[in-house]
Write a protein that holds these residues in place. Structure first.
Motif, PDB file in Angstrom:
ATOM      1  N   SER A 331       4.709   5.466   6.177  1.00  0.00           N
ATOM      2  CA  SER A 331       5.008   4.511   7.251  1.00  0.00           C
ATOM      3  C   SER A 331       3.744   3.967   7.912  1.00  0.00           C
ATOM      4  O   SER A 331       3.711   3.730   9.126  1.00  0.00           O
ATOM      5  CB  SER A 331       5.914   5.160   8.310  1.00  0.00           C
ATOM      6  OG  SER A 331       7.147   5.543   7.740  1.00  0.00           O
ATOM      7  N   THR A 332       2.709   3.768   7.114  1.00  0.00           N
ATOM      8  CA  THR A 332       1.439   3.284   7.655  1.00  0.00           C
ATOM      9  C   THR A 332       1.306   1.779   7.498  1.00  0.00           C
ATOM     10  O   THR A 332       1.923   1.162   6.629  1.00  0.00           O
ATOM     11  CB  THR A 332       0.253   3.943   6.939  1.00  0.00           C
ATOM     12  OG1 THR A 332       0.344   3.700   5.535  1.00  0.00           O
ATOM     13  CG2 THR A 332       0.225   5.436   7.198  1.00  0.00           C
ATOM     14  N   ASN A 405       3.333  -2.322   8.507  1.00  0.00           N
ATOM     15  CA  ASN A 405       4.166  -1.228   8.027  1.00  0.00           C
ATOM     16  C   ASN A 405       5.426  -1.754   7.349  1.00  0.00           C
ATOM     17  O   ASN A 405       6.134  -2.611   7.875  1.00  0.00           O
ATOM     18  CB  ASN A 405       4.530  -0.341   9.233  1.00  0.00           C
ATOM     19  CG  ASN A 405       5.613   0.663   8.921  1.00  0.00           C
ATOM     20  OD1 ASN A 405       5.699   1.184   7.821  1.00  0.00           O
ATOM     21  ND2 ASN A 405       6.463   0.927   9.898  1.00  0.00           N
ATOM     22  N   GLU A 425      -2.103   4.719  11.176  1.00  0.00           N
ATOM     23  CA  GLU A 425      -0.849   4.825  11.925  1.00  0.00           C
ATOM     24  C   GLU A 425      -1.135   4.422  13.360  1.00  0.00           C
ATOM     25  O   GLU A 425      -1.978   5.026  14.043  1.00  0.00           O
ATOM     26  CB  GLU A 425      -0.314   6.258  11.881  1.00  0.00           C
ATOM     27  CG  GLU A 425       0.981   6.471  12.645  1.00  0.00           C
ATOM     28  CD  GLU A 425       2.145   5.709  12.030  1.00  0.00           C
ATOM     29  OE1 GLU A 425       2.861   5.032  12.797  1.00  0.00           O
ATOM     30  OE2 GLU A 425       2.314   5.785  10.800  1.00  0.00           O
TER      31      GLU A 425
END
Length: 439
Positions: A331-332, A405, A425
């Motif tokens: 989820s970066t 993302n 992140e």
């Protein structure tokens, strides 16, 4: 395959056009200036086909033609089938899957059985796999993967690997497509769309509010101007600085000098891509010659210290190399900075799966069965009519692209390129203090 069908239709059009103009081609004007007439005919055919081959392209090593050409040659028999015997009922892919179980010696023997087996047993990806599996990164590329294998195992037969026979009347869409994709230039219409938002000199606050928080791509200009890498990092500097150190290239480790030797000669559908996550640890000077752009310095993963997974890479590759459609892990978001060369980017938002891409139900795995060039040939045109069109651009040296993302993205190098990329992140402020508060 769609592209081979288009090749067939183009060939039929050309044939009709040639028959109509046959008498005109023999007219006095041709006699007066035959060279000029031939050049005009070539230009017409190139314009009609709508694509061109790289200037360094060699003719197909074994004379393989697309299957559609068989229908334009009445009376021809496909030597692909006669040479395979009872195995002709198998698809080309299945034949090659079986041959992939063999070693180099047995492939060499099989190539003497028939003209058809000669073509299949000399398929370059078979020899590429043998080189990478057996020699790892300890090889010097020698013009072709077969020649590289032979020169490493049997130096006395160094020239054998580069020899080839032309086989008449061999028709195969699959094998022809592999050659075509390795040698096709990017079409102008694949490069003309540039609809990404570009910004120069914006504040961190504006970047966060306009792009990071709403999860929108942006191309940032001018934020690498103070990088020493922008001026220093070319192949000569990197080879001298890195010496015998090895870097990650696909499934193997290679010295930079050996990799550049490969990239200068290779003409294949999926060129090996140097993508190394430990470059800064291997060569601390490289780490000191670039810095994270100010927009991306707040990074939640930085709190993990030594436990942090791979997050930054140096990327080097020739024209045609790149990454097919994927979403960055964990989820970066990511930024990608061009130091030398240029890249074509195609991005789709998280809710739009690119055509030709098949993610698993949980999204953990992605199947993209075609190469990058084949995707452009078969699927790119359809996106022009989509309501949600992809975001596209060409990122050049000194520019940085922000990949939000969850966004699907495909990247292809338009020339030899050097880049730095990093996943990060972003921090998210928590709202409220109850147990139901969300971040």
């Amino acid at each position: 395959m769609p592209n081979c069908k288009s090749l067939l239709s183009q060939a039929i059009k050309k044939k009709k056009k040639k028959s109509k103009n046959k008498l005109r081609r023999k007219s006095a004007s041709r006699k007066e200036n035959p060279i000029e007439e031939e050049e005009e005919e070539e230009e017409e055919e190139e314009e009609e086909e709508g694509f061109s081959l790289k200037s360094s392209t060699r003719s197909h090593s074994h004379g393989v033609q697309p299957l559609g050409n068989l229908y334009l040659n009445p009376g021809s028999v496909n030597s692909r089938n006669t040479g395979l015997g009872n195995l002709q009922i198998l698809t080309d892919e299945l034949v090659l899957d079986i041959l992939a179980l063999l070693g180099g010696t047995h492939l060499g023997i099989l190539a003497t059985v028939s003209k058809s087996f000669y073509v299949f047993a000399n398929h370059e990806p078979l020899w590429r796999n043998l080189v990478l599996e057996n020699l790892k990164g300890g090889f010097l590329y020698n013009g072709s993967w077969k020649s590289t294998y032979v020169s490493a195992h049997y130096p006395m037969f160094d020239n054998v690997g580069s020899s080839c026979l032309r086989v008449r009347d061999f028709y195969s869409d699959y094998l022809f497509q592999s050659w075509l994709c390795a040698n096709l230039e990017m079409k102008p219409e694949w490069l003309e769309r540039d609809n990404i938002v570009r910004r120069r000199g914006i504040s961190v606050e504006e970047f966060v509010s306009s792009f990071e928080e709403p999860n929108k791509p942006v191309l940032l200009e001018g934020c690498l101007d103070n990088w020493a890498a922008l001026e220093k990092w070319d192949r000569d500097y990197l080879v001298k600085l890195c010496g015998d150190l090895q870097f990650s290239v696909g499934p193997v480790e290679m010295k930079l000098e050996d990799y550049f030797r490969y990239s200068d000669q290779a003409r294949e559908e999926r060129p090996l891509y140097l993508f190394d996550p430990k470059f800064a640890e291997k060569v601390p000077r490289l780490d000191s010659e670039y810095e994270v752009p100010v927009y991306f310095r707040e990074d939640l993963f930085g709190l993990l210290g030594n436990e942090r997974p791979d997050y930054r890479w140096i990327i080097i590759g020739p024209a045609g190399s790149g990454s097919s459609f994927h979403i960055d892990p964990n989820s970066t978001s990511a930024w990608n900075a061009m130091i030398k060369g240029s890249k074509k980017w195609v991005l789709f938002p998280p809710d739009v799966v690119p055509p030709g891409v098949h993610p698993s139900p949980d999204g953990a795995e992605v199947a993209c069965p075609v190469s990058i060039i084949e995707w452009f040939m078969n699927f790119y045109g359809a996106t022009k009519t989509w309501k949600k069109k992809p975001i596209e651009c060409i990122c050049k040296a000194g520019e940085v692209i922000f990949v939000p993302n969850g966004w699907w993205h495909l990247v292809i190098n338009l020339e030899e390129s050097i880049a730095i990329t990093q996943n990060y992140e972003k921090f998210v402020e928590c709202v409220g203090f109850s147990t139901e508060a969300k971040c």
